[in-house]
Design a protein around this motif. Structure first.
Motif, PDB file in Angstrom:
ATOM      1  N   ARG A 144       0.826  -1.207   0.000  1.00  0.00           N
ATOM      2  CA  ARG A 144       0.000   0.000   0.000  1.00  0.00           C
ATOM      3  C   ARG A 144       0.857   1.252   0.000  1.00  0.00           C
ATOM      4  N   ILE A 145       1.866   1.231   0.899  1.00  0.00           N
ATOM      5  CA  ILE A 145       2.730   2.408   1.008  1.00  0.00           C
ATOM      6  C   ILE A 145       3.484   2.634  -0.299  1.00  0.00           C
ATOM      7  N   ALA A 146       4.005   1.544  -0.892  1.00  0.00           N
ATOM      8  CA  ALA A 146       4.736   1.675  -2.161  1.00  0.00           C
ATOM      9  C   ALA A 146       3.823   2.257  -3.229  1.00  0.00           C
ATOM     10  N   GLY A 147       2.587   1.788  -3.246  1.00  0.00           N
ATOM     11  CA  GLY A 147       1.635   2.264  -4.261  1.00  0.00           C
ATOM     12  C   GLY A 147       1.358   3.745  -4.098  1.00  0.00           C
ATOM     13  N   LEU A 148       1.067   4.146  -2.869  1.00  0.00           N
ATOM     14  CA  LEU A 148       0.713   5.543  -2.642  1.00  0.00           C
ATOM     15  C   LEU A 148       1.937   6.441  -2.815  1.00  0.00           C
ATOM     16  N   ASP A 149       3.099   5.933  -2.410  1.00  0.00           N
ATOM     17  CA  ASP A 149       4.349   6.700  -2.591  1.00  0.00           C
ATOM     18  C   ASP A 149       4.641   6.967  -4.061  1.00  0.00           C
ATOM     19  N   SER A 150       4.295   6.015  -4.904  1.00  0.00           N
ATOM     20  CA  SER A 150       4.601   6.178  -6.323  1.00  0.00           C
ATOM     21  C   SER A 150       3.687   7.210  -6.977  1.00  0.00           C
ATOM     22  N   GLY A 151       2.638   7.631  -6.266  1.00  0.00           N
ATOM     23  CA  GLY A 151       1.759   8.660  -6.832  1.00  0.00           C
ATOM     24  C   GLY A 151       0.350   8.174  -7.112  1.00  0.00           C
ATOM     25  N   ALA A 152       0.012   6.949  -6.635  1.00  0.00           N
ATOM     26  CA  ALA A 152      -1.368   6.493  -6.783  1.00  0.00           C
ATOM     27  C   ALA A 152      -2.256   7.309  -5.844  1.00  0.00           C
ATOM     28  N   ASP A 153      -3.540   7.397  -6.167  1.00  0.00           N
ATOM     29  CA  ASP A 153      -4.460   8.211  -5.376  1.00  0.00           C
ATOM     30  C   ASP A 153      -5.276   7.390  -4.396  1.00  0.00           C
ATOM     31  N   ASP A 154      -5.458   6.106  -4.701  1.00  0.00           N
ATOM     32  CA  ASP A 154      -6.248   5.259  -3.811  1.00  0.00           C
ATOM     33  C   ASP A 154      -5.889   3.813  -4.102  1.00  0.00           C
ATOM     34  N   PHE A 155      -6.376   2.915  -3.265  1.00  0.00           N
ATOM     35  CA  PHE A 155      -5.935   1.536  -3.253  1.00  0.00           C
ATOM     36  C   PHE A 155      -7.133   0.675  -2.880  1.00  0.00           C
ATOM     37  N   LEU A 156      -7.473  -0.292  -3.694  1.00  0.00           N
ATOM     38  CA  LEU A 156      -8.601  -1.166  -3.384  1.00  0.00           C
ATOM     39  C   LEU A 156      -8.121  -2.609  -3.489  1.00  0.00           C
ATOM     40  N   VAL A 157      -8.380  -3.405  -2.426  1.00  0.00           N
ATOM     41  CA  VAL A 157      -7.856  -4.766  -2.389  1.00  0.00           C
ATOM     42  C   VAL A 157      -8.886  -5.744  -2.954  1.00  0.00           C
ATOM     43  N   LYS A 158      -8.435  -6.619  -3.868  1.00  0.00           N
ATOM     44  CA  LYS A 158      -9.293  -7.656  -4.438  1.00  0.00           C
ATOM     45  C   LYS A 158      -9.495  -8.752  -3.402  1.00  0.00           C
ATOM     46  N   PRO A 159     -10.637  -9.388  -3.336  1.00  0.00           N
ATOM     47  CA  PRO A 159     -11.821  -9.093  -4.145  1.00  0.00           C
ATOM     48  C   PRO A 159     -12.597  -7.907  -3.559  1.00  0.00           C
ATOM     49  N   PHE A 160     -13.259  -7.172  -4.439  1.00  0.00           N
ATOM     50  CA  PHE A 160     -14.041  -6.028  -3.962  1.00  0.00           C
ATOM     51  C   PHE A 160     -15.414  -6.072  -4.619  1.00  0.00           C
ATOM     52  N   ALA A 161     -16.360  -5.381  -4.037  1.00  0.00           N
ATOM     53  CA  ALA A 161     -17.693  -5.289  -4.632  1.00  0.00           C
ATOM     54  C   ALA A 161     -17.665  -4.156  -5.651  1.00  0.00           C
ATOM     55  N   ILE A 162     -18.356  -4.359  -6.751  1.00  0.00           N
ATOM     56  CA  ILE A 162     -18.363  -3.350  -7.812  1.00  0.00           C
ATOM     57  C   ILE A 162     -18.946  -2.029  -7.288  1.00  0.00           C
ATOM     58  N   GLU A 163     -19.857  -2.134  -6.322  1.00  0.00           N
ATOM     59  CA  GLU A 163     -20.449  -0.915  -5.733  1.00  0.00           C
ATOM     60  C   GLU A 163     -19.377  -0.089  -5.028  1.00  0.00           C
ATOM     61  N   GLU A 164     -18.465  -0.811  -4.341  1.00  0.00           N
ATOM     62  CA  GLU A 164     -17.414  -0.068  -3.651  1.00  0.00           C
ATOM     63  C   GLU A 164     -16.469   0.582  -4.656  1.00  0.00           C
ATOM     64  N   LEU A 165     -16.134  -0.166  -5.703  1.00  0.00           N
ATOM     65  CA  LEU A 165     -15.266   0.397  -6.732  1.00  0.00           C
ATOM     66  C   LEU A 165     -15.901   1.644  -7.335  1.00  0.00           C
ATOM     67  N   SER A 166     -17.193   1.532  -7.624  1.00  0.00           N
ATOM     68  CA  SER A 166     -17.912   2.642  -8.232  1.00  0.00           C
ATOM     69  C   SER A 166     -17.903   3.871  -7.311  1.00  0.00           C
ATOM     70  N   ALA A 167     -18.067   3.637  -6.004  1.00  0.00           N
ATOM     71  CA  ALA A 167     -18.058   4.738  -5.035  1.00  0.00           C
ATOM     72  C   ALA A 167     -16.670   5.393  -4.980  1.00  0.00           C
ATOM     73  N   ARG A 168     -15.603   4.566  -5.015  1.00  0.00           N
ATOM     74  CA  ARG A 168     -14.243   5.130  -4.997  1.00  0.00           C
ATOM     75  C   ARG A 168     -13.985   5.963  -6.259  1.00  0.00           C
ATOM     76  N   CYS A 169     -14.486   5.467  -7.384  1.00  0.00           N
ATOM     77  CA  CYS A 169     -14.310   6.215  -8.635  1.00  0.00           C
ATOM     78  C   CYS A 169     -14.985   7.579  -8.533  1.00  0.00           C
ATOM     79  N   ARG A 170     -16.220   7.572  -8.042  1.00  0.00           N
ATOM     80  CA  ARG A 170     -16.937   8.848  -7.898  1.00  0.00           C
ATOM     81  C   ARG A 170     -16.149   9.807  -7.028  1.00  0.00           C
TER      82      ARG A 170
END
Ligand code: CA
Length: 227
Positions: free
Chosen positions: A87-113
């Motif tokens: 997670r830290i490596a991802g965010l350090d590289s400049g990612a904005d958010d992090f979602l761990v698989k498996p996830f519900a499509i509703e949660e993904l959609s909410a993060r996108c919004r």
């Protein structure tokens, strides 16, 4: 809003792509870092959804290359790696958010919004022509003082035309910005949206008109003021 999904797992790619299209996004789906870079070079993408384990490298490298090139397109990492260091490596590289698989499509959609609502997106100016105002962030259209209920594709089409008001926008450009590249588009889909949008604009008393340039495309301009 146009999303780029970078995911090499076919099943997951199909699932996530379909789910997000149902939520109203145009989704381009690629399976490698190289393809993702090619799309990002040529297309306006609002958000990247990125798997980390890709056939030609680690998704983190894609983020680093983007940020090094001063491209600030938001990136949401989708990964099975749930460790804190990942997670830290991802965010350090400049990612904005992090979602761990498996996830519900509703949660993904909410993060996108949430990512697409970020305040820096609010700096995009309103698009205005005649008495028509389109807000590219809120995806709303008003005519005169009245907010109109336009369908999503109508707003997409109107936005592209307004950005080039007074110029002819070729058909392929319109189709490209309205539909994701994995979407099947029937040959008269664009015409159908154009005629709905025209009708809608007319009914709401808009002082703009969409002209057909046969064999080329469409243009929008202010209606001439009649004497
Ligand atoms: Ca993978």
């Amino acid at each position: 809003m146009r999303l780029l999904l970078v995911e090499d797992n076919r099943r997951l790619g199909t699932l996530v792509g379909d789910g997000l299209r149902e939520s109203g996004y145009a989704v381009d789906w690629v399976t490698t870092i190289d393809e993702a870079l090619a799309v990002l070079e040529t297309t306006r993408i609002d958000l990247v959804l990125l798997d980390l384990g890709l056939p030609d490298g680690d998704g983190i490298d894609l983020i680093r290359r983007l940020r090094a090139a001063k491209k600030m397109t938001p990136v949401l990492i989708l990964t099975a790696r749930s460790g804190l260091n990942d997670r830290i490596a991802g965010l350090d590289s400049g990612a904005d958010d992090f979602l761990v698989k498996p996830f519900a499509i509703e949660e993904l959609s909410a993060r996108c919004r949430a990512l697409l609502r970020r305040p820096d997106r609010g700096l995009q100016p309103l698009l205005t022509l005649g008495n028509v105002v389109l807000n590219p962030v809120e995806r709303t259209v008003s005519v005169g003082e009245d907010l109109q209920e336009f369908r999503r594709k109508e707003v997409d089409l109107l936005e592209v035309l307004l950005r080039r008001a007074g110029h002819v926008v070729p058909r392929p450009v319109l189709e490209d910005s309205m539909y994701g590249m994995n979407e099947d588009v029937s040959s008269n889909a664009l015409e159908a949206v154009v005629s709905r949008l025209r009708r809608h604009l007319k009914q709401s008393g808009a002082t703009v008109e969409i002209r057909t340039i046969h064999g080329v495309g469409y243009s929008i301009s202010k209606q001439p003021i009649l004497p």
